[in-house]
Every structure is written in C-alpha cells, then in structure tokens.
Design a protein around this motif. Structure first.
Motif, PDB file in Angstrom:
ATOM      1  N   LEU A 104       5.386   1.461   0.572  1.00 19.71           N
ATOM      2  CA  LEU A 104       5.793   0.393  -0.333  1.00 19.71           C
ATOM      3  C   LEU A 104       6.231   0.990  -1.664  1.00 19.71           C
ATOM      4  O   LEU A 104       5.841   2.094  -2.023  1.00 19.71           O
ATOM      5  CB  LEU A 104       4.613  -0.559  -0.577  1.00 19.71           C
ATOM      6  N   PRO A 107       3.472  -0.717  -6.878  1.00 19.40           N
ATOM      7  CA  PRO A 107       2.991  -2.104  -6.913  1.00 19.40           C
ATOM      8  C   PRO A 107       3.585  -2.862  -8.086  1.00 19.40           C
ATOM      9  O   PRO A 107       3.498  -2.431  -9.238  1.00 19.40           O
ATOM     10  CB  PRO A 107       1.473  -1.940  -7.078  1.00 19.40           C
ATOM     11  N   HIS A 158      -0.899  -3.253  -4.016  1.00 16.12           N
ATOM     12  CA  HIS A 158       0.167  -4.152  -3.573  1.00 16.12           C
ATOM     13  C   HIS A 158      -0.433  -5.401  -2.927  1.00 16.12           C
ATOM     14  O   HIS A 158       0.008  -6.530  -3.194  1.00 16.12           O
ATOM     15  CB  HIS A 158       1.069  -3.419  -2.577  1.00 16.12           C
ATOM     16  N   TYR A 162      -0.371  -9.404  -4.195  1.00 14.32           N
ATOM     17  CA  TYR A 162       0.021 -10.510  -3.284  1.00 14.32           C
ATOM     18  C   TYR A 162      -0.986 -11.657  -3.396  1.00 14.32           C
ATOM     19  O   TYR A 162      -0.613 -12.827  -3.442  1.00 14.32           O
ATOM     20  CB  TYR A 162       0.092  -9.974  -1.854  1.00 14.32           C
ATOM     21  N   PHE A 189       2.099  -2.464 -11.930  1.00 19.51           N
ATOM     22  CA  PHE A 189       0.988  -3.307 -11.446  1.00 19.51           C
ATOM     23  C   PHE A 189       0.333  -4.033 -12.628  1.00 19.51           C
ATOM     24  O   PHE A 189       0.096  -5.239 -12.585  1.00 19.51           O
ATOM     25  CB  PHE A 189      -0.029  -2.440 -10.719  1.00 19.51           C
TER      26      PHE A 189
END
Length: 946
Positions: A104, A107, A158, A162, A189
C-alpha cells in the motif's frame, strides 16, 4: 497503578467513551507525551475502566523491532479480541491474502499507478475488518487501544485509518499513544488522523512538585514536598525517572544519589538509559555528546562535535528536554550524565572527547576546558596540544587544583617536546603532584636536580626544587640550588630576583644551619613584608615568617601577617603561601588568630584538592589549639593532619603534628599513648629545623611527666643550644628556659629555676603574653607569700588575655591554694571550682583531679562532691549558674563571654534557659543570691597587685 496528575486526561477519555456508548458515535483520541511520561499507564488504566464499564477492549503496541512486520499491530488487536472460530478464520484468511498483495502507499497517501490489483485484494480485508469490529461493538462500545503507534507498521496504520473514517455512527473508540520523536514517522497518517471530525489530542505534561509529593507520600507534608523539589530538579517531572528515583531512595531501595552504584545498575540509571534507548539513535548520540561536553553548549557547537549541520541537532535537543533529561542547554543532573557515560564504551568516550577537544580549540575555548577533554582522550598528537596543556596546568595550579594540573602535565610528558619544555613541565609536575602526595615526586625531583646541576642551575626550574628539597631534609642540595642560581639562560629571568631572595631566606629559616648570613642581615629582607603589593607575595610570606623568628621593634609581625592573610585568603592557589603568615601568628603568640584564619582557610573549596596544604594548615591549627588549652581540638586536628597525608610523606615537617600529639597525650595523662607517638620513626634531618626543636620540647615535657628529669634536661638544653646557635631565640617557637625551669623546680632547685625564668622574661622582643604569664606563675612558686599573690594575679591576667585555658587552670589553682593558706577559704573554693571546670572543658581530667587532691591536707574543699551538697535547688546547671551570677552582677554578655571563655551566643543560650528556669524576664530580676557564685577573677588580680 496509581496515576498522579493524570486525572484530567483520564476524565477526557472516559467522557469520550460515555459519548460513544450513549450517542452511537465513535471517537479517535491521540495521547502524546515524552518517553516515560506515563502514556502506557494511562492506556492501561483507561482500558481496565472501559472493560469494567461494559466495553470491550482490543489492545496492541507498536515496536521499532516489528515495524517491518506486515499487519503486525492489526494482528495483535484481533488476537486480543478472542473471536469465535468462524470469525477468526475469516480474518486470518483475509490477512493472509493481503500479505501477498502489492504494498500500500504511505497511510493516508494516494494510490500508486498500477496498484489496482492490490486494492482489489485489500478491499475485502478492510471491509471484513470493519465488519468484524462492528460485530464486536454490538454488545457494547469497542475500544481499540494502540500504544507506541509511531512504531506501527504501515499496513496496520492503513487499516486503522479505514476504521477512523467510518466512526460517525459506530460505537468504536480508537485510542492511540505516541511519544515525541525527531520527526513524525508517518506524516500523512497523522495529517489525515488530525482532520477527522471526532478527533481529540490529549497531552501528558511533566509532573509538578505537588504531584511528585503525592508519589513520595500520599499524606504530603513538608518533608514530602522537600523531597519532591529535589526529585523535580533531577527528573524534570518525567514520571518514569521520578518513580525510579523514589524507588531508589525508599527504605530497602538501591541507594541514594551519593551512594549509587557507579556501574549504572540502580533504578534511576536504568530509567535514564531506558528513556534514551526508546528514542532514535540520533537522540542518544546527542545525549552522549552532551555528557562528554558537560557544559552548556549552543546548537552550533553541538552540531560541529557530531559533524552534522547545527539545525539537525535541534530536534534531538528538543526531545531530550521534553523527556526531562535536559535543562536549558545541558543535561539536567550529574546522575544523568554519569548514567550516559557509563553506558558508553571506553573507545567511544575517548573518541568523542578528542573530537570535543578539537572543536573547542577551534572555537577559542579556554585552555582548561580543552585540556579536560585532551586528558580524557589521552591524546596529544596535534602540535597545538602541548601549549594548551601547559597553559591549563598553570591555570589549575593558580586556582588550587594541583590534581588537574598533574593530569595535564602527565600528558605533556608523553608528547614530543624539546628538553627545555620537558624540564619546565617536570618542574610544574613536581609542584602539582607534591601538593597531593609528596612521596610521588621523588623520582621527578631527583631528575630535576640532576638536570639543573648539569646546566649550572641556570633555569627557573632549578629554584622550583628548593621547597621540596627542604621538605625532604635535603638542605645541602637546596643551598647548592640557591647559591649556584644565575638564571642567565632562562628567558624569564627578569622576574627571578625576588624569587631567589625568597628561596634564600626560606633555606636560612627552615634549616638555620644553612645560609646564616642571609638570616643575619635582616636589612636585606625584613622590609619586604610591608612593601607594596608589587613585591612578590612569596617573598612577603617568607619575610613575615622571618620577622616572627627574628623579632625586633621595627616590625609588627602580627599586623603584617594579618594583612597578608586578608589579601590572599580568597586566592585558591595561595594556600601554600598562607601557611607562612599562619606560622608567624603562631610563633608571635596569637593562637586565637591562627584558629580563626585556619578555619577560614580549611573552609575554602580548593582545600579539598590539596591534601598536603590542608594537612599543614590542620597541623598549625592543632598546635594553636594546644596553646589555647583545647586538648580535644588539638588532638583532633593533629590526627586529621596525619590522615590527610601518611607520616612518611611529611618529611622533616612530621615534627609538627607529632609534637602536638605527644604534648596532648602527656597533658591528658595518657603516657603510654605519648610513648607510641614518640616511637614513630622520624628523619634525622628533622632536628636541624625549628620544628625539630618543637618536637624536642614536647619530648622533654613527656620525660618530665614520666619522672625522668635528666632526660628532660638533656632535650631542653639541646633546644637552647640549637636556638641560641641559630640566633632564633624566640619563646613563641619554644620557651626552652621556662621548660627547663619546670624541670629544675621538680628537683627542688628553685635558685636555678628563678634564674632561668628571669632570663626568659628578659629576652628582647621574644616573649609573648602566654610565655610571660607562664613564667610569672612559675616564679610565684619561688616567691614569698605576699609577692606570690601579686605574681599570680598578673599571670592570671596575662593567661586570660592570651586565651590559654590550660595554663589559666594552673594559675587559678595556684591562686586558690595561696588564698587558702591566707585563710580566705570561700574565695579559694570559688577559684578552684572555676579551675576545675576549665580543666574539664579543656579535656585535662588528670589536671582537674589533681586540683582536688593536691592540697586535701590543707583544708582545700573537695570539689565537686563537697560543694554539691550546698548547691541551691534551682535546676540550674553549673555553666548556667556561672553565667547567671555574672549577669546578676551587671556584666554584659560580651564581658561574660570574655571572662568564661565562651561565645556570646553560648551566653545568650544559657541566659535564656536561666530565665525560663527561674521564671524571670530580664537580668535585673535575677536573684541576688546568685552573686555569691560569681567568679572573683575581676577583683583578684587587682587585690593581689595592691
């Protein structure tokens, strides 16, 4: 765990939990604080409360070691959920599929091109994760608590993002904790987290004095607050450091800060290292540099030491400050500094010290600051090092730090220097090491003498050997040095004239059988004592010693010695210089001033670092105490002098403390102890010095006390022969005629005794008040009764004035005996009572008992037993009654202090207790009957004289 000063933060978390439960609304809380600020404790306390309040808590903690572990934090959360088998299997399958997906992005960041396949794998995981969490929140609010989130892996972050985006209608509370770091590890993040509508930041500040006092003692109190203030100064309020320090000082704890384990094994040391190792290596490196520097430094210099741009050191400094390890621009406390240094390897420390020395030198720091690090690094390879070390050594000697100077000079000796530099460094090294331990300089001193002899005694280093040669009794070599010195080849020879004169006079005074012509021509040196300050202080000091040993009407030795002491007593490097005026005061009969000045000098900070000078001052202080009749004080200081440096290191000066101890033991009647002191080996050269004569006199007094008058006579005649042969016939050194008269009186030879005493009193400019008073007392024993009382009255006046309480006891006892024989028993009783009390105060219990017993057949009252029966029952002690009696007569506190040889403060304390016991408010209310107990000293001498 009991949380202190975290109630507000805990209440905010509880409030968010209650809102989550009541309004079906999620919340995100970020707990921030320094390492050791109590974030973990807060999360644990809140988690326990939330579980008890009906919530469900899933916990996890990030770790630097597991930062690369894919979904590591997420796995911890679900592992703590203890899901049913079916749900657990589903989550495990989702996480396993995600493990093989493409990585990914950061974040909170945008997806990279070509990541569509990865997102198709991640979408089921994220949806399944959130669904599982919603299922867990059905029964009650769900709390996700993640400690040290700054160490969490990107995949888990991550997933947490969410979840936080979907908390508007979910009974899920996310509590994250992070520590201060050099830079945010996941800035995107954090940016998205802080933008969430249901986000709150909770900061943990340092503990205050009140909070620490509660940790020390739940009940608080003054003692707890005082301890808390000390803890705050050491820890900056960091809870981890504070608790460690309190545990360490608790009963059964490791140790207090003075007795802590130097290996870093104490709780506080472990807590310090725990704080450092939980930070990034860059923070630890800055802390190590600060520990090695051990001084406030700007960020620019710190950056140069670490070979980084100064701006990059600033974040580490900020982190250390928030952790409580730093205060302003340096480490907060020596314990913190020591803990950090102990954790470093020797190679690391030496390398960092070398780098610090180079940087400080480049920045123009003082030589002493640079030399400290050069010595610690044991490095002297650069061309600039030797001049810096030499300058630093000179400064250290001038500031009373011979230990520091010696360390610098030992490093110079290892450097590549020419012969002149090596000789100069060796001369300074001898000076420095001698002040710490004279036994350590023998080899270097001999090397210096041989070098000076080979070069024709032409350098200043040749003169520097003289005091140390004299200390060792090598008078002939010292004489050779001053006689052969020319200084022609020395670049600094212009300033050697005064120094040469000082050394010549020192040789002549300390070993009077050498250079007698110097001593016998006082016109060449006596005026230097009162010369302007442009004259060498060394020459002035030796000169004032000369005027004490060779007094004349033109010199006021006491005033000059006082001026010299007043002028230089604050100079930390002048302690050795001031021993000369101190001895001059002693030999001039001003023992009271010796005691006062010795106390001032011994309280100077520099005295801790110069054991030899400390010992010399204590030895002079001991002899002064002996001459004031303070036997316990004299013995204490003489023993302390021998503890400061061992007897073999004293050289010929050992005569000083040994003579005092012999005399103390003899006066106290401990003859076996005096014999043991006499059995100490002494150098033969000691008897060529004035101090050796002092030793002979003490030995003679001991022989007399042991009933060996012939041995006593031999020692005392030798004293006289030496002193007359030297031309130093001053009673302040040894009143040998008086001592010899005592021997003659003991064998019944009053005629010879009288002759000696009269001769003693006729010595020109060489009789102080103490010697005169003692001589008059002995003369009184040979006089007719009428003349005896007159002599004794004058002796009492003189001895009371000079402060010799022991000799005053003898004079009072003789006066009491004289009064008893004259039929005045009442006044005799009072005088003997006073003499007895003084003898006890002086520690001369044998003399005190002799006062009672010696004239029992003549009707002298047996005090104290006989006197006690007639004492009034007023509750006053003997000391209080004496003070009250004089106060009732109208004497002021200062007059009472002078008459009873006690301080004004002691008089005031006695009177306070007297007023309380007698229930009076002022001295005019004191009962008249107390006057009967007044000391008749004030009128006795006058009555005797009349």
């Amino acid at each position: 765990m009991v949380l202190v000063q975290r109630e507000e933060q805990l209440d905010r978390l509880r409030g968010a939990f209650d809102a989550c439960a009541e309004h079906q609304r999620g919340h995100v809380a970020l707990v921030t604080g320094a390492v050791g600020s109590g974030k973990t404790s807060l999360l644990e306390t809140f988690s326990e409360w939330a579980a008890a309040a009906g919530g469900r808590v899933l916990g996890a903690a990030g770790s630097r070691a597991e930062r690369g572990l894919h979904l590591g934090v997420l796995g911890q959360l679900f592992h703590s959920a203890r899901l049913e088998q079916q749900a657990a299997t589903r989550i495990e399958n989702l996480m396993r599929d995600a493990a093989f997906a493409v990585p990914l992005p950061e974040p909170g960041g945008d997806a990279a091109d070509g990541a569509a396949d990865g997102e198709r794998v991640w979408a089921p995981l994220l949806h399944g994760l959130f669904t599982a969490l919603l299922d867990l929140a059905d029964a009650g609010p769900l709390v996700l608590a993640v400690d040290d989130v700054h160490h969490a892996d990107p995949a888990s972050l991550h997933c947490l993002l969410y979840v936080t985006r979907r908390l508007r209608h979910a009974r899920i509370m996310v509590v994250l904790a992070e520590a201060s770091t050099l830079r945010p590890p996941h800035p995107l993040f954090r940016a998205e987290l802080l933008s969430q509508p249901y986000f709150s930041r909770i900061n943990l500040p340092p503990l205050t004095v009140d909070g620490i006092a509660r940790l020390v003692d739940a009940d608080g109190g003054a003692a707890a607050r005082e301890t808390a203030e000390r803890c705050l100064s050491m820890t900056g309020g960091n809870p981890l450091l504070t608790r460690a320090l309190i545990d360490e000082r608790a009963p059964g704890g490791a140790a207090d800060e003075r007795g802590a384990d130097p290996t870093g094994g104490d709780p506080f040391d472990q807590a310090v290292l725990g704080c450092l190792y939980r930070h990034e290596p860059g923070v630890r490196r800055v802390a190590q540099a600060l520990a090695v520097l051990n001084r406030p430094v700007p960020a620019e210099l710190l950056g140069h030491v670490l070979d980084v741009v100064p701006e990059s050191a600033a974040p580490a400094v900020r982190v250390l400050r928030t952790s409580g390890l730093m205060d302003s621009d340096q480490l907060r406390h020596p314990r913190i500094l020591r803990s950090i240094l102990t954790d470093m390897s020797p190679e690391e420390r030496r390398g960092l010290h070398q780098r610090v020395a180079e940087v400080l030198h480049e920045h123009g720091a003082e030589p002493g600051a640079v030399a400290e690090h050069l010595v610690a690094a044991a490095w002297a390879d650069a061309p600039w090092v030797v001049p810096v070390l030499s300058d630093a050594a000179a400064q250290a000697l001038a500031s009373g730090r011979p230990d520091v100077a010696a360390a610098c000079l030992r490093l110079v000796a290892r450097a590549d220097v020419d012969e002149r530099q090596r000789t100069a460094a060796t001369a300074m090294l001898v000076n420095a090491r001698w002040q710490v331990n004279p036994l350590a300089v023998n080899g270097h001193l001999t090397e210096l003498v041989e070098t000076a002899r080979a070069t024709g005694w032409s350098t200043g280093a040749a003169l520097s050997t003289v005091p140390f040669l004299l200390w060792q009794g090598r008078a002939e070599e010292a004489t050779e040095a001053v006689s052969g010195f020319s200084g022609d080849d020395d670049p600094g020879s212009a300033g050697h004239a005064g120094r040469l004169r000082a050394m010549q006079l020192l040789v002549s005074l300390s070993h009077p059988d050498q250079l007698a012509s110097v001593r016998e021509t006082p016109s060449t040196w006596s005026r230097a004592a009162t010369a302007p300050t442009s004259i060498s202080p060394q020459l002035q000091a030796v000169t004032v010693l000369g005027t004490a040993l060779l007094p004349n009407a033109d010199n006021d030795t006491v005033a000059t010695a006082e001026q010299l002491l007043q002028r230089h007593h604050t100079d930390d490097g002048a302690l050795g210089l001031l021993t000369a005026p101190l001895l001059a005061l002693l030999w001039s009969g001003r023992c009271d001033r010796v005691v006062a000045w010795a106390e001032i000098l011994l309280n100077r900070p520099a005295v801790r670092h110069a054991p030899v000078w400390r010992a010399v001052v204590r030895a002079v202080r001991a002899e002064a105490a002996l001459r004031l009749g303070d036997l316990p004080g004299a013995e204490h200081h003489a023993r302390a002098a021998l503890e400061d440096i061992p007897a073999p290191a004293w050289g010929v000066a050992i005569a000083g403390p040994l003579a005092t101890l012999i005399a103390c033991a003899t006066e106290a009647g401990r003859f076996a102890e005096a014999d043991r002191w006499l059995a100490h080996p002494v150098p033969a050269g000691m008897f060529r010095t004035p101090l050796g004569v002092h030793y002979l006199a003490a030995r003679g007094r001991h022989h007399l006390a042991m009933g060996r008058p012939h041995a006593a006579t031999a020692d005392l005649r030798r004293c006289g022969e030496l002193m007359r042969g030297w031309g130093i016939d001053v009673a302040g050194l040894v009143p040998w005629r008086l001592e010899l008269a005592r021997v003659q009186l003991s064998v019944g030879n009053k005629t010879h005794a009288t002759q000696l005493l009269q001769e003693q009193l006729r010595v020109a400019h060489g009789v102080d008040d103490r010697t005169r008073g003692r001589s008059l007392r002995l003369l009184a024993t040979t006089a007719a009764p009428d003349h005896r009382r007159k002599l004794l009255g004058e002796a009492v006046n003189l001895l009371q004035g000079c402060g010799d309480r022991l000799e005053l006891v003898r004079a009072l006892g003789d006066t009491g005996q004289s009064l008893q024989r004259a039929g005045d028993s009442a006044r005799a009783r009072l005088l003997v009572r006073r003499a007895y009390q003084l003898a006890q105060d002086c520690g001369a219990s044998v003399l005190a008992q002799r006062l009672i017993r010696r004239d029992a057949g003549g009707g002298l009252p047996a005090y104290p037993a006989g006197a006690e029966a007639h004492e009034p029952d007023d509750g006053l002690s003997e000391a209080e009654r004496r003070v009250a009696a004089l106060a009732a007569q109208g004497h002021t506190n200062r007059q009472i202090s002078s008459k009873l040889f006690i301080t004004v403060s002691t008089v005031e304390q006695h009177l306070t207790r007297v007023y309380r016991k007698l229930d009076v408010k002022r001295r005019t209310d004191l009962p008249a009957r107390l006057v009967a107990y007044a000391e008749p000293l004030a009128e006795e001498p006058q009555g005797a004289a009349s």
